[in-house]
Design a protein around this motif. Structure first.
Motif, PDB file in Angstrom:
ATOM      1  N   SER A 236      -4.505  20.568 167.749  1.00 28.65           N
ATOM      2  CA  SER A 236      -4.955  20.452 169.013  1.00 28.65           C
ATOM      3  C   SER A 236      -6.097  21.239 168.023  1.00 28.65           C
ATOM      4  CB  SER A 236      -4.696  21.687 170.163  1.00 28.65           C
ATOM      5  OG  SER A 236      -5.545  21.642 170.691  1.00 28.65           O
ATOM      6  N   SER A 237      -7.458  21.041 169.108  1.00 32.66           N
ATOM      7  CA  SER A 237      -8.633  21.539 168.312  1.00 32.66           C
ATOM      8  C   SER A 237      -9.432  22.077 169.027  1.00 32.66           C
ATOM      9  CB  SER A 237      -9.352  20.548 167.531  1.00 32.66           C
ATOM     10  OG  SER A 237      -9.025  20.018 166.651  1.00 32.66           O
ATOM     11  N   VAL A 238      -8.611  22.676 170.484  1.00 36.27           N
ATOM     12  CA  VAL A 238      -9.013  23.589 171.379  1.00 36.27           C
ATOM     13  C   VAL A 238      -8.161  24.373 171.838  1.00 36.27           C
ATOM     14  CG1 VAL A 238     -10.436  23.370 174.035  1.00 36.27           C
ATOM     15  CG2 VAL A 238     -10.235  20.833 172.414  1.00 36.27           C
ATOM     16  N   ARG A 239      -8.205  25.620 172.576  1.00 38.47           N
ATOM     17  CA  ARG A 239      -7.366  26.409 172.703  1.00 38.47           C
ATOM     18  C   ARG A 239      -7.599  27.245 174.268  1.00 38.47           C
ATOM     19  NH1 ARG A 239      -4.921  25.038 169.053  1.00 38.47           N
ATOM     20  NH2 ARG A 239      -4.018  26.076 167.602  1.00 38.47           N
ATOM     21  N   LEU A 240      -6.905  26.744 175.212  1.00 43.19           N
ATOM     22  CA  LEU A 240      -7.584  27.363 176.322  1.00 43.19           C
ATOM     23  C   LEU A 240      -6.441  29.097 176.483  1.00 43.19           C
ATOM     24  CD1 LEU A 240      -7.910  27.009 179.638  1.00 43.19           C
ATOM     25  CD2 LEU A 240      -5.854  25.640 179.852  1.00 43.19           C
ATOM     26  N   GLN A 241      -7.187  29.484 177.138  1.00 43.92           N
ATOM     27  CA  GLN A 241      -6.456  31.287 177.319  1.00 43.92           C
ATOM     28  C   GLN A 241      -6.982  31.799 178.842  1.00 43.92           C
ATOM     29  OE1 GLN A 241      -6.033  33.521 174.221  1.00 43.92           O
ATOM     30  NE2 GLN A 241      -6.630  35.211 175.284  1.00 43.92           N
ATOM     31  N   TRP A 242      -5.907  31.866 180.133  1.00 45.78           N
ATOM     32  CA  TRP A 242      -6.054  32.697 180.650  1.00 45.78           C
ATOM     33  C   TRP A 242      -6.263  34.121 180.616  1.00 45.78           C
ATOM     34  CZ3 TRP A 242      -9.083  30.326 184.898  1.00 45.78           C
ATOM     35  CH2 TRP A 242      -8.555  29.382 185.095  1.00 45.78           C
ATOM     36  N   ASP A 243      -6.807  35.448 181.094  1.00 42.40           N
ATOM     37  CA  ASP A 243      -7.013  36.730 180.905  1.00 42.40           C
ATOM     38  C   ASP A 243      -7.674  37.254 182.136  1.00 42.40           C
ATOM     39  OD1 ASP A 243      -6.505  36.953 177.884  1.00 42.40           O
ATOM     40  OD2 ASP A 243      -7.764  35.353 178.092  1.00 42.40           O
ATOM     41  N   PRO A 244      -7.457  38.719 181.928  1.00 41.84           N
ATOM     42  CA  PRO A 244      -8.014  39.496 183.411  1.00 41.84           C
ATOM     43  C   PRO A 244      -9.222  39.427 183.235  1.00 41.84           C
ATOM     44  CG  PRO A 244      -6.049  40.593 182.434  1.00 41.84           C
ATOM     45  CD  PRO A 244      -5.862  39.159 181.660  1.00 41.84           C
ATOM     46  N   ASP A 245      -9.470  38.978 184.750  1.00 37.23           N
ATOM     47  CA  ASP A 245     -11.547  38.844 185.031  1.00 37.23           C
ATOM     48  C   ASP A 245     -11.692  40.716 184.902  1.00 37.23           C
ATOM     49  OD1 ASP A 245     -13.393  38.591 185.810  1.00 37.23           O
ATOM     50  OD2 ASP A 245     -13.559  37.449 187.138  1.00 37.23           O
ATOM     51  N   HIS A 246     -12.199  41.534 185.032  1.00 35.58           N
ATOM     52  CA  HIS A 246     -13.004  42.476 184.707  1.00 35.58           C
ATOM     53  C   HIS A 246     -14.130  42.271 186.006  1.00 35.58           C
ATOM     54  CE1 HIS A 246     -10.503  42.072 181.507  1.00 35.58           C
ATOM     55  NE2 HIS A 246     -10.320  43.743 181.313  1.00 35.58           N
ATOM     56  N   ASP A 247     -14.499  43.852 186.351  1.00 35.89           N
ATOM     57  CA  ASP A 247     -15.604  44.079 187.495  1.00 35.89           C
ATOM     58  C   ASP A 247     -16.646  44.742 186.028  1.00 35.89           C
ATOM     59  OD1 ASP A 247     -15.202  46.497 186.760  1.00 35.89           O
ATOM     60  OD2 ASP A 247     -14.101  47.123 188.619  1.00 35.89           O
ATOM     61  N   PRO A 248     -17.704  45.283 187.282  1.00 35.50           N
ATOM     62  CA  PRO A 248     -18.727  46.048 186.435  1.00 35.50           C
ATOM     63  C   PRO A 248     -18.325  46.884 185.081  1.00 35.50           C
ATOM     64  CG  PRO A 248     -19.347  44.763 187.528  1.00 35.50           C
ATOM     65  CD  PRO A 248     -17.817  44.560 188.482  1.00 35.50           C
ATOM     66  N   PHE A 249     -17.818  47.492 185.479  1.00 36.57           N
ATOM     67  CA  PHE A 249     -16.865  47.894 185.025  1.00 36.57           C
ATOM     68  C   PHE A 249     -15.976  48.401 183.414  1.00 36.57           C
ATOM     69  CE2 PHE A 249     -18.554  50.536 189.200  1.00 36.57           C
ATOM     70  CZ  PHE A 249     -19.868  51.181 188.366  1.00 36.57           C
ATOM     71  N   GLY A 250     -15.262  47.433 183.979  1.00 35.46           N
ATOM     72  CA  GLY A 250     -14.916  47.202 183.212  1.00 35.46           C
ATOM     73  C   GLY A 250     -13.079  46.889 182.960  1.00 35.46           C
ATOM     74  N   ASN A 251     -12.978  47.259 184.545  1.00 35.78           N
ATOM     75  CA  ASN A 251     -11.846  47.418 185.197  1.00 35.78           C
ATOM     76  C   ASN A 251     -11.035  46.148 185.539  1.00 35.78           C
ATOM     77  OD1 ASN A 251     -11.836  50.084 185.185  1.00 35.78           O
ATOM     78  ND2 ASN A 251     -13.306  49.860 186.975  1.00 35.78           N
ATOM     79  N   LYS A 252      -9.542  45.626 184.990  1.00 35.95           N
ATOM     80  CA  LYS A 252      -8.962  44.349 185.235  1.00 35.95           C
ATOM     81  C   LYS A 252      -8.537  44.722 186.628  1.00 35.95           C
ATOM     82  CE  LYS A 252      -5.490  44.516 180.910  1.00 35.95           C
ATOM     83  NZ  LYS A 252      -4.131  44.589 181.006  1.00 35.95           N
ATOM     84  N   LEU A 253      -9.449  42.943 187.139  1.00 37.79           N
ATOM     85  CA  LEU A 253      -8.719  42.427 187.886  1.00 37.79           C
ATOM     86  C   LEU A 253      -7.291  41.377 188.660  1.00 37.79           C
ATOM     87  CD1 LEU A 253     -12.715  41.546 189.297  1.00 37.79           C
ATOM     88  CD2 LEU A 253     -11.111  43.929 189.400  1.00 37.79           C
ATOM     89  N   GLU A 254      -7.279  41.157 189.499  1.00 39.80           N
ATOM     90  CA  GLU A 254      -6.529  40.286 189.688  1.00 39.80           C
ATOM     91  C   GLU A 254      -7.029  39.138 189.228  1.00 39.80           C
ATOM     92  OE1 GLU A 254      -3.089  40.829 193.422  1.00 39.80           O
ATOM     93  OE2 GLU A 254      -4.572  42.586 193.821  1.00 39.80           O
ATOM     94  N   ARG A 255      -7.900  38.543 189.437  1.00 39.71           N
ATOM     95  CA  ARG A 255      -8.307  37.202 189.257  1.00 39.71           C
ATOM     96  C   ARG A 255      -8.503  37.076 187.557  1.00 39.71           C
ATOM     97  NH1 ARG A 255     -12.599  37.511 192.088  1.00 39.71           N
ATOM     98  NH2 ARG A 255     -14.125  38.399 189.600  1.00 39.71           N
ATOM     99  N   ARG A 256      -7.958  35.852 187.371  1.00 32.94           N
ATOM    100  CA  ARG A 256      -7.842  35.390 186.183  1.00 32.94           C
ATOM    101  C   ARG A 256      -9.061  34.596 185.341  1.00 32.94           C
ATOM    102  NH1 ARG A 256      -4.056  38.162 184.135  1.00 32.94           N
ATOM    103  NH2 ARG A 256      -3.467  36.772 181.981  1.00 32.94           N
TER     104      ARG A 256
END
Length: 215
Positions: free
Chosen positions: A125-145
């Protein structure tokens, strides 16, 4: 800037709090994705409206449709080598093509294939897909990906020139808004207006683990 802006606090009320969502600004023709580069690479891209010069076509490049996730990764444009923040107006048909050809960057049993098959898919493959924790403006992790997509080989060549509608330098805007974050003034923070992207292709949504139900 040709980006629609809206107060962060107002958007926060409407956003899903958890699950797999492609949060982005888009319409039927285009989607906005973000990247950060050194000043010389960014200036070349804005001046010529394609990626060239010192931009490498030989290594994988990662695009991110979620503004705040990009801000987490580049420190609101403060990290070395990521000072030039670009908003790339990308053809919607291009992002669909990337995602249809994407292979997950890490293995888990829910992919529906063996680890050996997955390893072969990654090699080809030439395309990678990745889900990571989303973050708020301060850089804190969220439950949303939050999603990011990596491109190489023929896909990076297509992305660098043919798939782009417009490239904007939004570094000044980013610096301006970062001051509100530093001063803990989220009431004044403006960011690109974003909403979840769901495709009409149910199989693609399923592959991406997108939450198709209302939020």
């Amino acid at each position: 800037m040709k980006i629609k802006l809206k107060k962060y606090k107002e958007q926060l009320q409407d956003w899903p709090q958890k699950g797999h969502y492609i949060m982005a600004q888009y319409n039927d023709e285009e989607i906005i994705v973000y990247q950060s580069y050194r000043k010389d690479i960014g200036e070349f891209a804005v001046r010529n409206q394609y990626f060239g010069g010192d931009f490498s076509l030989e290594r994988m490049t990662w695009i991110k449709p979620n503004f705040l996730w990009m801000m987490y990764r580049n420190g609101w444009g403060s990290k070395e080598g990521q000072e030039c923040v670009l908003a790339i107006h990308l053809k919607m048909e291009a992002i669909k093509k990337y995602l249809q050809n994407a292979v997950y960057s890490s293995y888990n049993e829910n992919l529906g294939v063996s680890e050996e098959v997955w390893k072969n898919q990654v090699k080809e493959s030439s395309v990678r897909l990745q889900w990571d924790p989303d973050h708020d403006p301060f850089g804190n992790k969220l439950e949303r990906r939050a999603i990011q997509v990596g491109l190489r080989n023929n896909f990076i060549h297509s992305y660098a020139k043919d798939d782009i509608i417009l490239i904007e330098d939004i570094s000044g805007f980013v610096k301006e808004q970062y001051q509100f974050v530093l001063n803990d003034n989220l009431e004044s923070l403006m960011i690109p207006e974003e909403k979840p992207l769901i495709f009409e292709d149910h199989n693609l949504n399923k592959k991406l683990k997108l939450n198709e139900t209302s939020y």
